[in-house]
Design a protein around this motif. Structure first.
Motif, PDB file in Angstrom:
ATOM      1  N   LYS A  53      -7.649   0.149   2.071  1.00 50.96           N
ATOM      2  CA  LYS A  53      -8.349  -0.765   2.966  1.00 50.96           C
ATOM      3  C   LYS A  53      -8.611   0.141   4.071  1.00 50.96           C
ATOM      4  O   LYS A  53      -7.932   0.433   4.930  1.00 50.96           O
TER       5      LYS A  53
ATOM      6  N   ILE B 111       6.070   3.408  -6.764  1.00 50.17           N
ATOM      7  CA  ILE B 111       7.052   2.666  -6.351  1.00 50.17           C
ATOM      8  C   ILE B 111       6.716   0.940  -6.875  1.00 50.17           C
ATOM      9  O   ILE B 111       5.837   0.623  -7.008  1.00 50.17           O
TER      10      ILE B 111
ATOM     11  N   VAL C 241      -4.683  -9.406   4.278  1.00 51.47           N
ATOM     12  CA  VAL C 241      -4.254  -8.917   2.846  1.00 51.47           C
ATOM     13  C   VAL C 241      -5.183  -9.576   1.856  1.00 51.47           C
ATOM     14  O   VAL C 241      -5.848 -10.235   1.939  1.00 51.47           O
ATOM     15  N   LEU C 242      -5.743  -8.649   1.030  1.00 57.84           N
ATOM     16  CA  LEU C 242      -6.485  -8.754  -0.241  1.00 57.84           C
ATOM     17  C   LEU C 242      -5.697  -9.313  -1.345  1.00 57.84           C
ATOM     18  O   LEU C 242      -4.728  -8.459  -1.679  1.00 57.84           O
TER      19      LEU C 242
ATOM     20  N   HIS D 139       8.242   0.757   5.535  1.00 54.12           N
ATOM     21  CA  HIS D 139       8.147  -0.667   6.179  1.00 54.12           C
ATOM     22  C   HIS D 139       6.937  -1.114   5.083  1.00 54.12           C
ATOM     23  O   HIS D 139       5.888  -0.648   4.875  1.00 54.12           O
TER      24      HIS D 139
ATOM     25  N   PHE E  10      -2.213  -0.193  -3.462  1.00 54.81           N
ATOM     26  CA  PHE E  10      -2.834  -0.288  -2.090  1.00 54.81           C
ATOM     27  C   PHE E  10      -2.711   0.655  -1.292  1.00 54.81           C
ATOM     28  O   PHE E  10      -1.355   1.069  -1.412  1.00 54.81           O
TER      29      PHE E  10
ATOM     30  N   ASN F  20      -1.217   0.957   5.793  1.00 53.07           N
ATOM     31  CA  ASN F  20      -0.776   1.780   6.931  1.00 53.07           C
ATOM     32  C   ASN F  20      -0.348   3.305   6.345  1.00 53.07           C
ATOM     33  O   ASN F  20       0.121   4.027   7.174  1.00 53.07           O
ATOM     34  N   GLY F  21      -0.264   3.248   5.091  1.00 52.44           N
ATOM     35  CA  GLY F  21       0.357   4.489   4.567  1.00 52.44           C
ATOM     36  C   GLY F  21       2.037   4.832   4.465  1.00 52.44           C
ATOM     37  O   GLY F  21       2.491   5.851   4.078  1.00 52.44           O
ATOM     38  N   CYS F  22       2.766   3.753   4.793  1.00 53.75           N
ATOM     39  CA  CYS F  22       4.338   3.947   4.833  1.00 53.75           C
ATOM     40  C   CYS F  22       4.726   4.220   3.441  1.00 53.75           C
ATOM     41  O   CYS F  22       5.565   5.008   3.322  1.00 53.75           O
ATOM     42  N   ALA F  23       4.059   3.423   2.365  1.00 54.59           N
ATOM     43  CA  ALA F  23       4.731   3.637   1.021  1.00 54.59           C
ATOM     44  C   ALA F  23       4.438   5.305   0.711  1.00 54.59           C
ATOM     45  O   ALA F  23       5.281   5.797   0.107  1.00 54.59           O
TER      46      ALA F  23
ATOM     47  N   PHE G  71       4.176  -3.320   4.248  1.00 53.36           N
ATOM     48  CA  PHE G  71       2.948  -4.166   4.861  1.00 53.36           C
ATOM     49  C   PHE G  71       2.835  -5.606   4.750  1.00 53.36           C
ATOM     50  O   PHE G  71       2.627  -6.501   5.499  1.00 53.36           O
ATOM     51  N   THR G  72       3.014  -6.049   3.288  1.00 53.43           N
ATOM     52  CA  THR G  72       2.853  -7.448   2.989  1.00 53.43           C
ATOM     53  C   THR G  72       4.230  -8.374   3.210  1.00 53.43           C
ATOM     54  O   THR G  72       3.848  -9.305   3.669  1.00 53.43           O
TER      55      THR G  72
ATOM     56  N   ASN H 244      -2.432  -6.883  -9.918  1.00 49.90           N
ATOM     57  CA  ASN H 244      -1.028  -6.758  -9.956  1.00 49.90           C
ATOM     58  C   ASN H 244      -0.121  -8.017 -10.234  1.00 49.90           C
ATOM     59  O   ASN H 244       1.126  -8.245  -9.445  1.00 49.90           O
TER      60      ASN H 244
HETATM   61  P1  5GP Z   1       1.205   0.607   3.254  1.00 56.73           P
HETATM   62  O1  5GP Z   1       2.590   1.173   2.948  1.00 56.73           O
HETATM   63  O2  5GP Z   1       0.021   1.682   3.058  1.00 56.73           O
HETATM   64  O3  5GP Z   1       0.974  -0.085   4.645  1.00 56.73           O
HETATM   65  O4  5GP Z   1       0.873  -0.651   2.290  1.00 56.73           O
HETATM   66  C1  5GP Z   1       0.784  -0.350   0.782  1.00 56.73           C
HETATM   67  C2  5GP Z   1       1.661  -1.020  -0.065  1.00 56.73           C
HETATM   68  O5  5GP Z   1       1.844  -2.437   0.643  1.00 56.73           O
HETATM   69  C3  5GP Z   1       1.337  -1.145  -1.416  1.00 56.73           C
HETATM   70  O6  5GP Z   1       2.373  -0.623  -2.239  1.00 56.73           O
HETATM   71  C4  5GP Z   1       0.820  -2.642  -1.613  1.00 56.73           C
HETATM   72  O7  5GP Z   1       2.069  -3.165  -2.565  1.00 56.73           O
HETATM   73  C5  5GP Z   1       1.175  -3.483  -0.465  1.00 56.73           C
HETATM   74  N1  5GP Z   1      -0.094  -3.935   0.052  1.00 56.73           N
HETATM   75  C6  5GP Z   1      -0.710  -3.396   1.374  1.00 56.73           C
HETATM   76  N2  5GP Z   1      -1.940  -4.082   1.565  1.00 56.73           N
HETATM   77  C7  5GP Z   1      -1.821  -4.857   0.531  1.00 56.73           C
HETATM   78  C8  5GP Z   1      -3.010  -5.911   0.374  1.00 56.73           C
HETATM   79  O8  5GP Z   1      -3.936  -6.294   0.842  1.00 56.73           O
HETATM   80  N3  5GP Z   1      -2.852  -6.432  -0.815  1.00 56.73           N
HETATM   81  C9  5GP Z   1      -1.818  -6.485  -1.636  1.00 56.73           C
HETATM   82  N4  5GP Z   1      -1.728  -7.270  -3.007  1.00 56.73           N
HETATM   83  N5  5GP Z   1      -0.713  -5.702  -1.385  1.00 56.73           N
HETATM   84  C10 5GP Z   1      -0.942  -4.823  -0.408  1.00 56.73           C
END
Ligand code: 5GP
Length: 190
Positions: free
Chosen positions: A156, A57, A19-20, A97, A126, A129-132, A99-100, A27
């Motif tokens: 990432k 989102i 996590v960054l 799902h 961010f 994994n692309g779920c959002a 990620f955070t 944000n």
């Molecule tokens: P994904 O759905 O691609 O797995 O994750 C994207 C979502 O998770 C973004 O909408 C973001 O809010 C959150 N997210 C994922 N990784 C990070 C991270 O490293 N830092 C922060 N601040 N949010 C993240």
């Protein structure tokens, strides 16, 4: 985008678990001048895609989406993370799902705001994994609209979201691509 990479190098905090944290400029506290430059860059990248609407989102995507929309002159719609009573049953929904947070949540968008024929640009802060993005794509398709691509502030690239989305034919444009990050060794970009 060098401006964003430099800022991440300067103020980004690498946490355990991939996590960054960018709370001080992206944000939580928001650097509006930086957001404007990001919005201009998203416009440069997608200006020929006939975008009619931007979808994001809640919560962190909303600010970036709004600034970006100023350059496209199109409305912003944000998916809500819970069904509020005034939206009732007239919604498209998808399960995402987080990620955070490590949990699943249902995102909803009123059927009034996604219409057949619309060309929709997804914007988010961010990409992990692309779920959002996949959840938003699902909602766009339920509404008979077209996803023209995903504009991401921070990808990432050591996680699999970008490859997975591109394999599905989705155009992904990220302003900063973090190749690796470590609390001790720092952050490297592609
Ligand atoms: P994904 O759905 O691609 O797995 O994750 C994207 C979502 O998770 C973004 O909408 C973001 O809010 C959150 N997210 C994922 N990784 C990070 C991270 O490293 N830092 C922060 N601040 N949010 C993240």
């Amino acid at each position: 985008m060098k401006l964003l990479e430099d800022r991440i190098r300067k103020d980004g905090i690498v946490k355990e678990g991939g996590v960054l944290r960018v709370d001080s400029f992206l944000n939580h506290q928001i650097d509006i001048d930086l957001y404007c430059e990001m919005g201009k860059e998203f416009y440069r990248l997608f200006k020929d895609s006939d975008v009619t609407k931007i979808l994001t989102i809640e919560a962190s995507g909303i600010g970036i989406a709004c600034i970006t929309a100023q350059y496209f002159h199109v409305p912003v719609v944000f998916a809500k993370k819970s069904k509020t009573s005034n939206l009732a049953n007239d919604v498209y929904s998808s399960v995402v799902h987080s990620f955070t947070h490590g949990n699943d949540s249902t995102i909803v968008v009123s059927k009034n705001y996604i219409r057949p024929g619309e060309r929709i640009l997804v914007i988010d802060d961010f990409l992990a994994n692309g779920c959002a993005v996949l959840g938003l794509k699902d909602i766009i398709e339920q509404g008979g609209a077209t996803l023209v691509g995903a504009g991401i502030a921070v990808e990432k690239s050591f996680q699999n979201g970008s490859d997975m989305l591109k394999e599905q034919g989705i155009r992904v444009e990220s302003l900063a691509r973090v190749r690796s990050m470590d609390p001790d060794d720092g952050i490297e970009f592609d």
